[in-house]
Design an enzyme around this catalytic site. Structure first.
Site, PDB file in Angstrom:
ATOM      1  CG  ASP A  38      67.420  39.107 -40.412  1.00  0.00           C
ATOM      2  OD1 ASP A  38      68.607  39.235 -40.037  1.00  0.00           O
ATOM      3  OD2 ASP A  38      67.112  38.818 -41.580  1.00  0.00           O
ATOM      4  NE  ARG A  51      77.786  40.658 -38.233  1.00  0.00           N
ATOM      5  CZ  ARG A  51      76.638  40.657 -38.874  1.00  0.00           C
ATOM      6  NH1 ARG A  51      76.350  41.606 -39.736  1.00  0.00           N
ATOM      7  NH2 ARG A  51      75.748  39.694 -38.679  1.00  0.00           N
ATOM      8  CG  HIS A  55      74.616  39.972 -32.462  1.00  0.00           C
ATOM      9  ND1 HIS A  55      73.577  39.676 -33.308  1.00  0.00           N
ATOM     10  CD2 HIS A  55      75.745  39.662 -33.155  1.00  0.00           C
ATOM     11  CE1 HIS A  55      74.050  39.218 -34.460  1.00  0.00           C
ATOM     12  NE2 HIS A  55      75.368  39.210 -34.391  1.00  0.00           N
ATOM     13  CG  LEU A 149      55.772  33.928 -22.912  1.00  0.00           C
ATOM     14  CD1 LEU A 149      54.812  33.786 -24.080  1.00  0.00           C
ATOM     15  CD2 LEU A 149      56.501  35.281 -22.998  1.00  0.00           C
ATOM     16  NE  ARG A 212      66.641  35.130 -46.672  1.00  0.00           N
ATOM     17  CZ  ARG A 212      67.033  36.318 -47.100  1.00  0.00           C
ATOM     18  NH1 ARG A 212      66.464  36.882 -48.138  1.00  0.00           N
ATOM     19  NH2 ARG A 212      68.005  36.967 -46.491  1.00  0.00           N
ATOM     20  CB  SER A 214      65.955  31.944 -42.942  1.00  0.00           C
ATOM     21  OG  SER A 214      66.068  33.041 -43.796  1.00  0.00           O
ATOM     22  CD  GLU A 225      47.139  34.435 -41.905  1.00  0.00           C
ATOM     23  OE1 GLU A 225      47.534  35.321 -42.690  1.00  0.00           O
ATOM     24  OE2 GLU A 225      46.360  33.522 -42.242  1.00  0.00           O
TER      25      GLU A 225
HETATM   26  C1  FPP Z   1      70.106  38.188 -36.948  1.00  0.00           C
HETATM   27  O1  FPP Z   1      70.761  39.403 -37.183  1.00  0.00           O
HETATM   28  C2  FPP Z   1      70.216  37.805 -35.579  1.00  0.00           C
HETATM   29  C3  FPP Z   1      70.869  36.687 -35.104  1.00  0.00           C
HETATM   30  C4  FPP Z   1      71.555  35.716 -35.962  1.00  0.00           C
HETATM   31  C5  FPP Z   1      70.933  36.374 -33.700  1.00  0.00           C
HETATM   32  C6  FPP Z   1      69.758  36.777 -32.880  1.00  0.00           C
HETATM   33  C7  FPP Z   1      70.272  36.963 -31.532  1.00  0.00           C
HETATM   34  C8  FPP Z   1      69.875  37.863 -30.632  1.00  0.00           C
HETATM   35  C9  FPP Z   1      68.742  38.783 -30.780  1.00  0.00           C
HETATM   36  C10 FPP Z   1      70.608  37.992 -29.363  1.00  0.00           C
HETATM   37  C11 FPP Z   1      70.855  36.737 -28.595  1.00  0.00           C
HETATM   38  C12 FPP Z   1      69.659  35.938 -28.298  1.00  0.00           C
HETATM   39  C13 FPP Z   1      69.262  35.525 -27.094  1.00  0.00           C
HETATM   40  C14 FPP Z   1      68.115  34.593 -26.989  1.00  0.00           C
HETATM   41  C15 FPP Z   1      69.900  35.993 -25.860  1.00  0.00           C
HETATM   42  P1  FPP Z   1      71.936  39.414 -38.242  1.00  0.00           P
HETATM   43  O2  FPP Z   1      73.220  39.301 -37.520  1.00  0.00           O
HETATM   44  O3  FPP Z   1      71.713  38.352 -39.268  1.00  0.00           O
HETATM   45  O4  FPP Z   1      71.744  40.828 -38.858  1.00  0.00           O
HETATM   46  P2  FPP Z   1      72.077  41.259 -40.356  1.00  0.00           P
HETATM   47  O5  FPP Z   1      71.236  40.409 -41.260  1.00  0.00           O
HETATM   48  O6  FPP Z   1      71.678  42.709 -40.379  1.00  0.00           O
HETATM   49  O7  FPP Z   1      73.548  41.068 -40.554  1.00  0.00           O
END
Ligand code: FPP
Length: 258
Positions: A38, A51, A55, A149, A212, A214, A225
């Site tokens: 997150d 944003r 990512h 893994l 949390r 989620s 844990e």
């Molecule tokens: C949460 O950050 C992250 C996500 C919803 C996506 C997680 C995705 C990646 C790490 C990249 C793609 C994954 C793979 C497996 C290639 P957020 O956007 O909710 O951040 P914020 O809460 O700060 O807005």
């Protein structure tokens, strides 16, 4: 760096060794670690970037974490990449996330395969765009016999919907006379979860200061844990994974006992 030893385990090339702090007990590395990645959006906002750049940086972080987990002998790593609730995001962000996933699988699968990583997914994959489904299929088929893994990518995953699916399946089996109500037990439920044959995570990590679950692995995390950090996901490195493991190793797990 004081008090470190260098691990040579695994096949990642020499520039990618993992330094393991001496306070980590290599005999009690958690078998299964789950991560809620997150904070990509906030990482980007702090840098006045879109944003999407958050990512992208999140994918970079993933590389280091997978390599570290593999090198220290973690058996399962479950990553929350796209939840059933993430469809509420703007279309442009959803399609960027799908694009990143395709790109990631295309670019990384060879190296992951070379390092014996097995790629799996949990969640309702069929609802994802065709191109994503195809790429997942390619990666999971290619790596299916690997015994290093196991990277489980949670995609279109929701814990409640996973449990609802199990309830519906059990309902159908009772209706068809295949099982009796008194045969319903935890073992049966576990065989019907996406994570059938995967042990429950001993450790769940969430980044970015949110505390949390989620809707992530609701059944499976009953005795996990939890380790929370304020670090945003793009800044999370293998060293933070080791910090979480060290903290986990100092906890007393009683599973309801004394
Ligand atoms: C949460 O950050 C992250 C996500 C919803 C996506 C997680 C995705 C990646 C790490 C990249 C793609 C994954 C793979 C497996 C290639 P957020 O956007 O909710 O951040 P914020 O809460 O700060 O807005």
């Amino acid at each position: 760096m004081i008090g470190v030893k260098i691990m040579f385990k695994g096949l990642w090339n020499n520039s990618k060794k993992t330094r393991v702090p001496s306070n980590i007990n290599m005999n009690s590395i958690p078998k299964h670690i789950a991560i809620i990645m997150d904070g990509n959006g906030r990482w980007a906002a702090e840098r006045m970037l879109p944003r999407n750049m958050g990512h992208r940086a999140g994918v970079e972080a993933l590389r280091d974490v997978i390599r570290t987990a593999s090198n220290i002998g973690v058996k399962y790593l479950t990553l929350y990449a796209f939840s059933t609730e993430n469809w509420k995001r703007p279309d442009s962000e959803i399609s960027m996330l799908m694009k990143l996933l395709i790109e990631y699988l295309r670019k990384e699968v060879e190296e992951l395969h070379y390092n014996s990583v097995k790629i799996q997914t949990i969640g309702d994959i069929e609802q994802l765009p065709n191109e994503v489904v195809k790429e997942i299929d390619r990666a999971t088929t290619k790596t299916r016999l690997n015994n290093g893994l196991h990277v489980n990518i949670a995609l279109n995953y929701g814990g409640r919907s996973e449990i609802l699916n199990v309830i519906k399946q059990i309902g159908r089996e009772i209706r068809d006379g295949k099982i009796q109500v008194n045969e319903i037990n935890e073992e049966l439920v576990e065989t019907l979860l996406y994570t059938a044959n995967i042990p429950d995570p001993e450790l769940l990590i969430r980044t970015s200061g949110e505390i949390r679950l989620s809707n992530f692995l609701l059944w499976q995390c009953a005795y996990s844990e939890f380790w929370f950090t304020d670090i945003y996901w793009p800044d999370f490195k293998g060293e933070h994974l080791l910090e979480a493991i060290s903290d986990y190793q100092n906890r007393q797990r009683r599973f309801g006992g004394i």
